[in-house]
Design an enzyme around this catalytic site. Structure first.
Site, PDB file in Angstrom:
ATOM      1  N   HIS A 200       8.794   7.609  -1.244  1.00  0.00           N
ATOM      2  CA  HIS A 200       8.787   9.042  -2.149  1.00  0.00           C
ATOM      3  C   HIS A 200       8.665   9.125  -3.511  1.00  0.00           C
ATOM      4  CE1 HIS A 200       9.348  13.294  -3.313  1.00  0.00           C
ATOM      5  NE2 HIS A 200       8.253  13.315  -2.660  1.00  0.00           N
ATOM      6  N   ARG A 307      -6.885   2.692   1.414  1.00  0.00           N
ATOM      7  CA  ARG A 307      -5.927   1.662   2.448  1.00  0.00           C
ATOM      8  C   ARG A 307      -5.264   2.800   3.231  1.00  0.00           C
ATOM      9  NH1 ARG A 307      -4.657  -2.231  -1.904  1.00  0.00           N
ATOM     10  NH2 ARG A 307      -5.194  -4.219  -0.866  1.00  0.00           N
ATOM     11  N   ARG A 343     -11.457   2.896   4.144  1.00  0.00           N
ATOM     12  CA  ARG A 343     -11.331   1.586   4.787  1.00  0.00           C
ATOM     13  C   ARG A 343     -10.734   2.185   6.278  1.00  0.00           C
ATOM     14  NH1 ARG A 343      -7.760  -3.515   3.746  1.00  0.00           N
ATOM     15  NH2 ARG A 343      -5.874  -2.124   4.002  1.00  0.00           N
ATOM     16  N   GLU A 442     -12.879 -10.975   5.004  1.00  0.00           N
ATOM     17  CA  GLU A 442     -11.593 -11.441   4.825  1.00  0.00           C
ATOM     18  C   GLU A 442     -10.878 -12.342   5.747  1.00  0.00           C
ATOM     19  OE1 GLU A 442      -8.905  -8.044   4.553  1.00  0.00           O
ATOM     20  OE2 GLU A 442      -9.905  -6.913   6.246  1.00  0.00           O
ATOM     21  N   ASN A 465      -7.327 -11.315  -0.610  1.00  0.00           N
ATOM     22  CA  ASN A 465      -6.009 -11.373  -0.151  1.00  0.00           C
ATOM     23  C   ASN A 465      -5.869 -11.983   1.105  1.00  0.00           C
ATOM     24  OD1 ASN A 465      -5.811  -9.813  -2.416  1.00  0.00           O
ATOM     25  ND2 ASN A 465      -5.129  -7.981  -1.419  1.00  0.00           N
ATOM     26  N   ASP A 466      -6.741 -11.555   2.119  1.00  0.00           N
ATOM     27  CA  ASP A 466      -6.671 -12.038   3.461  1.00  0.00           C
ATOM     28  C   ASP A 466      -7.356 -13.410   3.353  1.00  0.00           C
ATOM     29  OD1 ASP A 466      -4.541 -10.738   5.170  1.00  0.00           O
ATOM     30  OD2 ASP A 466      -5.847  -9.116   5.128  1.00  0.00           O
ATOM     31  N   ARG A 476       0.162 -15.053   2.931  1.00  0.00           N
ATOM     32  CA  ARG A 476       0.034 -14.552   1.464  1.00  0.00           C
ATOM     33  C   ARG A 476       1.720 -13.843   1.285  1.00  0.00           C
ATOM     34  NH1 ARG A 476      -3.695  -9.367   3.003  1.00  0.00           N
ATOM     35  NH2 ARG A 476      -2.537  -7.750   1.624  1.00  0.00           N
ATOM     36  N   CYS A 513     -12.654  -6.280  -3.299  1.00  0.00           N
ATOM     37  CA  CYS A 513     -11.757  -5.430  -3.495  1.00  0.00           C
ATOM     38  C   CYS A 513     -10.119  -5.950  -3.067  1.00  0.00           C
ATOM     39  CB  CYS A 513     -11.708  -4.282  -2.372  1.00  0.00           C
ATOM     40  SG  CYS A 513     -11.485  -4.686  -0.826  1.00  0.00           S
TER      41      CYS A 513
END
Ligand code: PEP
Ligand code: MG
Length: 593
Positions: A200, A307, A343, A442, A465-466, A476, A513
């Site tokens: 938070h 995401r 996504r 990916e 990234n993947d 990663r 992305c």
């Protein structure tokens, strides 16, 4: 080394959860800062008096929480409202009240003592619960009992606005109600023991654009109110009692950071068009709706990646269709955005809904995650799909499926998407008339069959990234392997080029992305490939746009051709690095540190 006032200087490393640098005085925000007195009642006639005191403290606590909630309603920070609801529920919990009264009566003790005993009892019970999420909920009970205890003692918490100056808040963690009490205009930064990017504290700090570092372990035990501190939310460092030299250097850094931010932001909203008129659309990646205003000021023209799994990870129960809808609505209602790419949730692997136990998988990154998880948990998936269709009736959304490894997954996902729409229409619910469907590229197999996949979708979005982790077989998240994680590896460049070429042959758009999209060093390489869109963390947008505006597609193609002629990753890197620093010296200035 000793810093100001001869106090010891030390540096703590945490997680930078909100960027920027701030220097100032620490304010230790300690919710358990009251001295309690525990005593036996020496006369039975005092029992009703204690019970009355306890009930009054409950009432006062509820009044305060409602007041905080009302104040919060005037701000845009909605999330804490629900948590305060939970706190009010705990306050009114029958078991909590009757047990405390029972202790006062049976043991003949004062109300403070009885409340403390009840808390200890709950702590023991919660500690025995295996589910870490449930056992972690004791913090809400602790929070509520502390408020009751404070009201019993008649003490008010020293609030920030009673201190004259602006401060850097040091805390274990900041609860939503704390934020409301903190008079945020006095808070210049946060440094907390707990939390990470999804805490938070992090969300609030980012939406308020103040630097924050979380996950510092024990900063609350090391720092005292009025100590001097530097919080560097970009690197995740906190420097306590800095040496004057250090402070000076950080003041320069701070000015530099502010100046570059200002300079970048001035032109951030200009389009990314090269000198020879090639236009790349630039989007922002978001994890929380609170990030949208920042993304827009930094020049995001659309949301290229939302995401959505974070909705599951941060909420206490499974989100309903309404929860999804209300959340996405806030995204599509941002008028400055041309569209939003939602996504579908990438859960599984190492990301699980808060109320679900992770599967024990040997290789979670290659396990039951993303689209595989969705196609197994059809009802969960459909709830989200329905909300996306509904929100598509309000604003422009595109849907993006993660971790696609074969055509059959796209066909199956599209079938469920179609069914979700048909159900809504049959129920008479307003839905989008159409929706663009995208596949994340990916997984290496998706690259190999990119031509086939391109026939099934309206666009591709490359998740580097993947893709890099699977193509180079490098986890990663393994910090020992970062030296091998190379976006400029010849194999990666070939994969990327193939995706773009196949997409264009099939006449569909192709976006990127993954983090590579926001890496200024890779910018011309991606331009040379003729990607249509890049989506990134908003902080990277201004610089990427500037590089694109200063370059031409023609030079980018030449650079790419040369880069792709090397066999060795480090040769590619050296070549690209030299080229970029020579041609865009301003964009690659080293921070004077
Ligand atoms: C990616 O893999 O590049 C991507 C954008 O998705 P995530 O980082 O959420 O896995
Ligand atoms: Mg991914």
């Amino acid at each position: 080394m000793s810093g100001d006032h001869g106090k010891k200087t030390f540096v703590l490393k945490g997680i930078g959860v909100s960027p920027g640098i701030v220097t100032g005085k620490a304010y230790l925000f300690d919710p358990v800062d009251i001295q309690l007195s525990f005593y036996k009642l020496n006369d039975a006639s005092l029992i009703p008096v204690e019970i009355k005191r306890f009930k009054n403290a409950l009432k006062e606590s509820e009044r305060q929480l409602l007041e905080i909630q009302n104040d919060l309603k005037k701000t845009k920070i909605n999330e804490p409202l629900y948590v305060i609801d939970v706190h009010i529920l705990i306050l009114n919990d029958k078991n909590f009240i009757t047990r405390t009264i029972k202790y006062i009566r049976r043991l003949g003790i004062n109300a403070e003592w009885a409340v403390r005993l009840v808390l200890d009892r709950y702590k023991k019970i919660f500690a025995g619960v295996e589910d870490s999420y449930i056992s972690g909920r004791i913090s809400d009970i602790e929070y509520v009992t502390q408020r009751v205890l404070r009201n019993l003692s008649g003490k008010k918490r020293e609030t920030i606005w009673e201190l004259g100056d602006d401060v850097i808040v040091i805390a274990q963690d900041i609860s939503p109600a704390d934020t409301a009490q903190l008079k945020m205009e006095k808070v210049m930064g946060f440094a907390t023991d707990f939390g990470g990017r999804t805490s938070h504290t992090a969300i609030v700090a980012r939406s308020m654009e103040i630097p924050a570092v979380a996950g510092l372990d024990n900063i609350t035990q090391l720092v005292h109110t009025t100590d001097n501190v530097i919080v560097d939310g970009t690197t995740g460092l906190v420097i306590v009692n800095p040496h004057p030299e250090m402070l000076k250097r950080y003041e320069v850094k701070k000015l530099h950071y502010a100046a570059t931010q200002e300079e970048y932001l001035k032109y951030a909203k200009l389009p990314a068009v090269t000198k020879d008129n090639y236009h790349i659309k630039i989007g922002g990646n978001i994890e929380f709706v609170e990030e949208i205003p920042m993304a827009i000021t930094h020049g995001a023209e659309h949301v290229g990646l939302y995401r959505t799994e974070f909705i599951y990870i941060t909420s206490e129960k499974l989100p309903t269709e309404e929860d999804h809808f209300n959340n996405y609505r806030q995204v599509v209602e941002a008028k400055e955005l041309n569209w939003s790419t939602i996504r579908t949730f990438d859960l599984g692997g190492d990301k699980f809904p808060s109320n679900q136990k992770p599967l024990k998988e040997l290789n979670p990154q290659m396990g039951l995650r993303a689209i595989r998880f969705c196609l197994r948990e059809v009802e969960l998936f459909k709830t989200q799909l329905r909300a996306i269709w509904r929100v598509g009736a309000i604003g422009k959304v595109k849907i993006l499926f993660p971790m696609i490894s074969g055509v059959e997954e796209v066909i199956e996902a599209k079938k469920l998407l179609r069914e979700a729409r048909e159900e809504l229409v049959a129920e008479g619910v307003q839905v989008a008339s159409e929706m663009e469907i995208g596949a994340m590229i990916e997984v290496p197999s998706a690259v190999v069959i990119a031509d086939k996949l391109a026939r099934e979708v309206d666009f591709f979005s490359i998740g580097t990234n993947d893709l890099i982790q699977y193509a180079l077989a490098i986890d990663r998240s393994n910090e020992h392997l970062t030296y091998l994680y190379e976006p400029l590896h010849p194999a990666v460049l070939r994969l990327l080029k193939r995706v773009v070429d196949e997409a264009h042959k099939a006449n569909i758009r192709v976006a990127m992305c993954g983090e590579m999209a926001g890496d200024p060093l890779c910018c011309l390489i991606l331009l040379g490939m003729e990607l249509d869109e890049l989506s990134m963390n908003h902080l990277d947008i201004p610089r990427i746009k500037r590089i694109i505006r200063k370059s031409s597609l023609e030079e980018a193609k030449v650079l790419l051709e040369k880069a792709m002629s090397f066999s060795i990753a480090s040769d590619v890197r050296t070549y690209v690095q030299d080229y970029m620093t020579q041609h865009f010296p301003q964009e690659f200035q080293k921070d004077e540190d």
